[in-house]
Design an enzyme around this catalytic site. Structure first.
Site, mmCIF file in Angstrom:
data_model
loop_
_atom_site.group_PDB
_atom_site.id
_atom_site.type_symbol
_atom_site.label_atom_id
_atom_site.label_comp_id
_atom_site.label_asym_id
_atom_site.label_seq_id
_atom_site.Cartn_x
_atom_site.Cartn_y
_atom_site.Cartn_z
ATOM 1 N N GLY A 11 0.824 -1.208 0.000
ATOM 2 C CA GLY A 11 0.000 0.000 0.000
ATOM 3 C C GLY A 11 0.851 1.247 0.000
ATOM 4 O O GLY A 11 0.994 1.915 1.036
ATOM 5 N N SER B 125 1.464 3.491 -3.483
ATOM 6 C CA SER B 125 0.974 4.486 -4.444
ATOM 7 C C SER B 125 -0.462 4.909 -4.157
ATOM 8 O O SER B 125 -1.283 4.121 -3.661
ATOM 9 C CB SER B 125 1.055 3.929 -5.866
ATOM 10 O OG SER B 125 2.394 3.699 -6.247
ATOM 11 N N GLU C 56 13.185 -3.641 -3.519
ATOM 12 C CA GLU C 56 12.286 -3.836 -4.653
ATOM 13 C C GLU C 56 13.011 -3.568 -5.971
ATOM 14 O O GLU C 56 12.862 -4.310 -6.940
ATOM 15 C CB GLU C 56 11.075 -2.909 -4.533
ATOM 16 C CG GLU C 56 10.089 -3.059 -5.689
ATOM 17 C CD GLU C 56 8.905 -2.109 -5.588
ATOM 18 O OE1 GLU C 56 7.999 -2.229 -6.429
ATOM 19 O OE2 GLU C 56 8.897 -1.244 -4.690
ATOM 20 N N ASN D 250 11.580 5.577 -13.999
ATOM 21 C CA ASN D 250 12.992 5.690 -14.363
ATOM 22 C C ASN D 250 13.495 7.127 -14.287
ATOM 23 O O ASN D 250 14.673 7.368 -14.008
ATOM 24 C CB ASN D 250 13.221 5.116 -15.761
ATOM 25 C CG ASN D 250 13.177 3.597 -15.764
ATOM 26 O OD1 ASN D 250 12.952 2.969 -14.716
ATOM 27 N ND2 ASN D 250 13.399 2.990 -16.913
#
Length: 394
Positions: free
Chosen positions: A127, A129, A244, A380
């Site tokens: 949880g 974004s 991540e 990115n």
């Protein structure tokens, strides 16, 4: 990529290969090879298979139920899983929350949650974004207010991957309104069965259900759901994201996709010759292969540094950038090889596409889905900003 492994490392690789060859169910590897969504049954069975061997917590130290493997062993393990057409280990519990709890969690949280991650009792989702707070995560608006022995959550999260299978979610929520936005965020462990929590599916272009949105309306969670200290959530969030982003690189799976892309290009005829002999196609293929070899070395360096420092650093942003770009390039080349055959959605692909791996495009849905890689885990563009500030000090 063949490295100069020691005899001990070669023996470990043989052990991993033998286990996967003898123990991986055929229906699981077939499902991965054909692409498309993998349901809860397949993913849970694969986790249980690895946990039974003691290998699910492959990034954890041994004293917390993990393998205690070094960087080379983890690299070998990931590469051999990709080569054997294994599903990816779901990162949310094992690779993301597990390291967070080991570093920031209380002893009670570690002893309760870590075993439940490994044995499959808890399926975690993320949880982070929110609408309007994706790459700019510090602008999140979900709030947690202390009320006696509870915290009360109100707000919304989005792009919650595989949340439809989860029973728990780790949540970033604002616990202080004044000061810098990053300084007023806390990290919570939340039971999705709590009243006041609703999960709604977000349907993708091809109709698939991979992501969700989650709504919190006066959802009460106990005080001990807080991980670390109040308002320490941004530090924890950054720590989790380095894990991540390292995982996103997917070096082994890119090698698998590239190898099968080459096989397909050898079988595909254009203008009376195999497509792999076409100079323009071969040049693009060579470029992505060179980039992948370079990223593999970078990945090993990052893993080694993370092991020495106890955590990955900001440099992992390079892996996230390069890993997503390489996998998108492989998927684009696969689409060009397949031509009109790339169009079918899952379940309607011709049988001659069954050789394509999970991360190579064998249908339009996979190709479009791959576009998100340069966005999730921090876009990115954001990763380049991180490198500029945290690594180059500019």
């Amino acid at each position: 990529m063949d490295l100069n492994f020691t005899p001990e490392e070669l023996a470990f690789r043989d052990e991993v290969r033998a286990f996967l060859r003898e123990s991986l169910p055929l229906d699981i590897s077939d499902a991965v090879r054909r692409g498309g969504e993998l349901g809860a049954d397949i993913l849970s069975r694969f986790h249980a298979l690895l946990n039974g061997r003691g290998w699910l917590g492959y990034v954890w130290p041994r004293d917390h139920g993990g393998t205690g493997w070094n960087a080379i062993q983890r690299h070998i393990f990931e590469e051999e899983m990709a080569a054997a057409d294994c599903p990816r280990i779901l990162p949310f519990g094992v690779n993301m929350l597990g390291p967070v709890l080991i570093k920031f969690g209380s002893e009670a949280q570690k002893s309760h949650y870590l075993p439940r991650i490994l044995d499959g009792t808890d399926w975690w989702c993320q949880g982070y974004s929110e609408p309007g707070a994706g790459s700019d995560l510090a602008s999140l608006r979900t709030r947690a207010v202390r009320d006696g022995d509870d915290w009360v959550l109100n707000g919304q999260k989005t792009w919650t991957t595989l949340g439809q299978y989860a029973n728990r979610i780790f949540v970033l929520a604002r616990t202080r309104a004044d000061g810098k936005p990053q300084e007023g965020i806390s990290f919570f462990l939340v039971d999705l069965d709590n009243p006041g929590i609703e999960m709604r599916p977000i349907r993708l272009l091809e109709g698939g259900h991979e992501v969700n949105e989650v709504f919190f309306t006066d959802a009460r969670i106990p005080a001990d759901a807080l991980v670390g200290e109040e308002n320490q959530g941004w530090t924890i969030a950054k720590y989790l994201l380095t894990h991540e982003r390292t995982n996103i690189a997917g070096v082994g799976r890119s090698y698998r996709a590239l190898a099968q892309l080459k096989d397909l290009a050898r079988q595909t005829m254009r203008d009376g010759r195999p497509l792999i002999d076409d100079p323009l196609f071969a040049a693009r293929l060579a470029e992505v292969e060179i980039d992948l070899e370079a990223m593999n070395i970078l990945n090993l360096r990052m893993l080694d540094q993370a092991q020495k420092r106890g955590q990955p650093g900001a440099e992992t942003s390079m892996l996230k950038i390069k890993g997503s770009v390489i996998r998108q390039e492989i998927s684009d080349l696969a689409r060009r090889v397949l031509g009109p055959a790339a169009a079918p959605f899952p379940g309607s692909a011709p049988d001659n596409l069954a050789l394509l791996p999970e991360d190579a495009v064998n249908n339009a849905a996979d190709y479009f889905n791959m576009r998100k890689m340069s966005i999730y885990g921090g876009s990115n563009e954001i990763q380049r900003n991180i490198l500029t500030k945290a690594v180059l000090r500019l």
